[in-house]
Scaffold this motif. Structure first.
Motif, mmCIF file in Angstrom:
data_model
loop_
_atom_site.group_PDB
_atom_site.id
_atom_site.type_symbol
_atom_site.label_atom_id
_atom_site.label_comp_id
_atom_site.label_asym_id
_atom_site.label_seq_id
_atom_site.Cartn_x
_atom_site.Cartn_y
_atom_site.Cartn_z
ATOM 1 N N GLU A 1 11.126 -7.392 -2.680
ATOM 2 C CA GLU A 1 10.523 -6.405 -1.777
ATOM 3 C C GLU A 1 10.183 -5.120 -2.515
ATOM 4 N N ARG A 2 11.092 -4.679 -3.350
ATOM 5 C CA ARG A 2 10.877 -3.444 -4.113
ATOM 6 C C ARG A 2 9.706 -3.592 -5.069
ATOM 7 N N THR A 3 9.607 -4.740 -5.744
ATOM 8 C CA THR A 3 8.523 -4.974 -6.689
ATOM 9 C C THR A 3 7.177 -5.035 -5.994
ATOM 10 N N VAL A 4 7.126 -5.756 -4.870
ATOM 11 C CA VAL A 4 5.860 -5.889 -4.132
ATOM 12 C C VAL A 4 5.353 -4.524 -3.685
ATOM 13 N N TRP A 5 6.239 -3.721 -3.116
ATOM 14 C CA TRP A 5 5.798 -2.408 -2.636
ATOM 15 C C TRP A 5 5.490 -1.450 -3.782
ATOM 16 N N THR A 6 6.138 -1.633 -4.917
ATOM 17 C CA THR A 6 5.787 -0.830 -6.089
ATOM 18 C C THR A 6 4.362 -1.133 -6.536
ATOM 19 N N LEU A 7 4.012 -2.421 -6.591
ATOM 20 C CA LEU A 7 2.652 -2.808 -6.987
ATOM 21 C C LEU A 7 1.627 -2.327 -5.969
ATOM 22 N N VAL A 8 1.993 -2.379 -4.677
ATOM 23 C CA VAL A 8 1.080 -1.888 -3.636
ATOM 24 C C VAL A 8 0.824 -0.397 -3.806
ATOM 25 N N MET A 9 1.887 0.376 -4.064
ATOM 26 C CA MET A 9 1.723 1.825 -4.226
ATOM 27 C C MET A 9 0.932 2.162 -5.487
ATOM 28 N N ILE A 10 1.188 1.436 -6.573
ATOM 29 C CA ILE A 10 0.440 1.681 -7.810
ATOM 30 C C ILE A 10 -1.035 1.353 -7.619
ATOM 31 N N GLY A 11 -1.308 0.209 -6.971
ATOM 32 C CA GLY A 11 -2.695 -0.164 -6.717
ATOM 33 C C GLY A 11 -3.408 0.833 -5.815
ATOM 34 N N GLY A 12 -2.727 1.278 -4.767
ATOM 35 C CA GLY A 12 -3.321 2.270 -3.875
ATOM 36 C C GLY A 12 -3.584 3.592 -4.569
ATOM 37 N N PHE A 13 -2.660 3.971 -5.459
ATOM 38 C CA PHE A 13 -2.835 5.232 -6.182
ATOM 39 C C PHE A 13 -4.055 5.185 -7.094
ATOM 40 N N PHE A 14 -4.218 4.098 -7.846
ATOM 41 C CA PHE A 14 -5.356 4.003 -8.763
ATOM 42 C C PHE A 14 -6.663 3.860 -8.001
ATOM 43 N N TRP A 15 -6.629 3.194 -6.852
ATOM 44 C CA TRP A 15 -7.851 3.122 -6.042
ATOM 45 C C TRP A 15 -8.258 4.506 -5.573
ATOM 46 N N ALA A 16 -7.304 5.291 -5.064
ATOM 47 C CA ALA A 16 -7.607 6.645 -4.593
ATOM 48 C C ALA A 16 -8.055 7.528 -5.746
ATOM 49 N N LEU A 17 -7.494 7.299 -6.936
ATOM 50 C CA LEU A 17 -7.874 8.088 -8.104
ATOM 51 C C LEU A 17 -9.342 7.879 -8.439
ATOM 52 N N GLY A 18 -9.806 6.653 -8.308
ATOM 53 C CA GLY A 18 -11.214 6.379 -8.579
ATOM 54 C C GLY A 18 -12.121 6.776 -7.431
ATOM 55 N N ALA A 19 -11.597 6.743 -6.192
ATOM 56 C CA ALA A 19 -12.428 7.050 -5.020
ATOM 57 C C ALA A 19 -12.759 8.533 -4.919
ATOM 58 N N HIS B 1 -11.244 12.998 -5.302
ATOM 59 C CA HIS B 1 -10.175 13.974 -5.103
ATOM 60 C C HIS B 1 -9.724 14.045 -3.654
ATOM 61 N N LEU B 2 -10.664 13.852 -2.732
ATOM 62 C CA LEU B 2 -10.321 13.964 -1.312
ATOM 63 C C LEU B 2 -9.279 12.934 -0.909
ATOM 64 N N TYR B 3 -9.350 11.729 -1.447
ATOM 65 C CA TYR B 3 -8.400 10.675 -1.080
ATOM 66 C C TYR B 3 -7.006 10.961 -1.641
ATOM 67 N N ILE B 4 -6.948 11.528 -2.841
ATOM 68 C CA ILE B 4 -5.656 11.909 -3.401
ATOM 69 C C ILE B 4 -5.039 13.035 -2.575
ATOM 70 N N ILE B 5 -5.871 13.980 -2.121
ATOM 71 C CA ILE B 5 -5.372 15.070 -1.270
ATOM 72 C C ILE B 5 -4.819 14.506 0.035
ATOM 73 N N ILE B 6 -5.481 13.505 0.605
ATOM 74 C CA ILE B 6 -4.987 12.873 1.833
ATOM 75 C C ILE B 6 -3.637 12.215 1.581
ATOM 76 N N ILE B 7 -3.476 11.558 0.437
ATOM 77 C CA ILE B 7 -2.202 10.914 0.104
ATOM 78 C C ILE B 7 -1.100 11.957 -0.039
ATOM 79 N N VAL B 8 -1.385 13.059 -0.741
ATOM 80 C CA VAL B 8 -0.386 14.121 -0.907
ATOM 81 C C VAL B 8 -0.003 14.706 0.452
ATOM 82 N N THR B 9 -0.984 14.870 1.328
ATOM 83 C CA THR B 9 -0.706 15.382 2.672
ATOM 84 C C THR B 9 0.204 14.434 3.441
ATOM 85 N N ALA B 10 -0.087 13.139 3.368
ATOM 86 C CA ALA B 10 0.755 12.159 4.055
ATOM 87 C C ALA B 10 2.172 12.157 3.491
#
Length: 442
Positions: free
Chosen positions: A67-85, A87-96
């Protein structure tokens, strides 16, 4: 015939014999000791008890690891997607992240509030959160995009919304001291979470590199502190966290600095990562354009006191930002972990293992972000003090013209600028004539 004693009480809390009626025997299933296949009270056969498989300790650890590994990969994937999408998406993540962290920290203090049936806490806590975010986010947007936003004097002050007066008071008589303690807890949570998240967002506006570097340094430091600690850690570092060792601490510092130098060399090659935000719609495919900060321009440096004949080059070519990265890496290794020590002490005080369960397999959001907030704040203060270039910008001039002058004075400024541009041959003299006519009409 024997008479009953009137003062006899039954063992199960039944009524006394004085009412002339005995207590009915309980029909609760817990009061029967039944074997598999024995008849129940209604004569039916009881079904045999189902054998529920007991999960072994190994299976629990294995399930938690997956469970820990799966969610780690999900968070890493989401972070890199937002990084490419963008600045606004990274700001939304920081806000959340800051909203969830605030919710977790406040939930600790709300437990005694619920026990006392105090009704004000939730709504008032969320009001304070919304007000703080309104003020801080408005301040950042106005500062970084004042060349786009035509704001007036009232909007630029960034005053938070006012609360309408109400006849019902949120305070309850007899609980004033306790409720003001809750107030103090809420404001400390706002300072430690929302205030520091504000600096992280400012780092994003200054350029992605000032957000990625602190975040990745804290993660790298945490990973290598663990690896170095379990490999050759012997000497305890601090009593509140007995698993942390001096060997892991120093090893993590070395690898954190090494990681920062290598990552900076890579990111500095792309303007998307080093340019301040001037377009919230930009992404990794569209990129950003700017004049890079001089710290990203490589220079030649000479090593002093190198004896002749020693096979060491006397000069080397390096970007000045690499020296700053060494200092930031040292901050990440020396200061940022104290955010974890503080969080550990807080959890020990309230006798809890995690702040929450927002991230499956990882615990609460605050458990993962305790070091990130303090490192983001340090990175912003260091950048503002030693790296940022402070000069007059178009946005600064426009802000001064809008907020400090009357409409007539603003028109006069436009007329003077138009005269200058006409003399330079940039615009047509007809524009100046139209402006003069407009001023006469007013």
């Amino acid at each position: 015939m024997a008479h009953r004693r009137k003062d006899v009480k039954f063992a199960h809390g039944g009524r006394s014999a004085s009412n002339g009626r005995a207590r009915r025997p309980s029909q609760s299933m817990s009061e029967f000791s039944e074997e598999p296949g024995s008849p129940t009270t209604n004569g039916a056969l009881a079904s045999p008890a189902l054998d529920v498989p007991v999960q072994t300790e190994y299976e629990k650890k294995r399930a938690n690891f997956i469970e820990r590994t799966v969610w780690t990969l999900v968070m890493i994937g989401g972070f890199f997607w937002a990084l490419g999408a963008g600045h606004l998406y990274i700001i939304i993540i920081v806000t959340a992240v800051q909203v969830i962290s605030f919710k977790e920290v406040i939930a600790i203090a709300n437990v005694p509030s619920k026990a006392r049936s105090l009704r004000f806490t939730k709504s008032l806590n969320w009001y304070f959160l919304g007000t703080a975010m309104y003020f801080l986010y408005g301040e950042s947007v106005i500062y970084y995009f004042k060349h786009i936003l035509m704001v007036d004097r009232a909007a630029s002050t960034g005053y938070p919304p006012q609360v309408s007066s109400s006849s019902s008071s949120p305070y309850k008589k007899g609980h004033y001291r306790f409720q003001f303690t809750q107030f103090a807890w809420t404001h400390m949570a706002l300072f430690l979470i929302v205030g520091q998240a504000h600096f992280v967002i400012n780092n994003i506006f200054e350029g992605f590199i000032w957000f990625i570097l602190p975040v990745s340094m804290v993660i790298t430091n945490d990973i290598f502190a663990y690896l170095c600690g379990i490999t050759f850690g012997r000497t305890p570092l601090i009593q509140i966290s007995p698993k942390k060792t001096w060997e892991g601490f120093l090893g993590a510092w070395f690898f954190t600095v090494l990681w920062g130098v290598g990552l900076t060399h890579f990111l500095a090659q792309y303007k998307y990562f080093i340019c301040p935000v001037n377009d919230l719609g930009a992404n990794i495919w569209s990129g950003l354009e700017c004049k890079p900060n001089p710290v990203f321009m490589a220079r030649n440096y000479a090593l002093p006191f190198v004896p002749a004949g020693v096979p060491i080059p006397r000069t080397f070519n390096i970007m000045p930002v690499q020296f700053h990265v060494v200092i930031l890496g040292t901050f990440a290794s020396l200061i940022a972990p104290f955010g974890g020590f503080f969080a550990s002490g807080l959890k020990r005080t309230f006798k809890i293992k995690d702040f929450g369960d927002s991230i499956p397999g990882h615990g609460g959001m605050t458990d993962r972000m305790d070091c990130q907030f303090i490192m983001g704040s340090i990175a912003f203060f260091y950048y503002s003090s030693f790296i940022a270039i402070h000069h007059t910008t178009v946005g600064g001039v426009i802000e001064a013209a809008i907020t400090g002058l009357t409409h007539e004075e603003q028109m006069e400024v436009v007329k003077i600028m138009s005269k200058h541009l006409v003399n330079q041959g940039v615009i047509s003299p007809k524009i100046l004539e139209l402006l003069s006519e407009q001023l006469k009409r007013r």
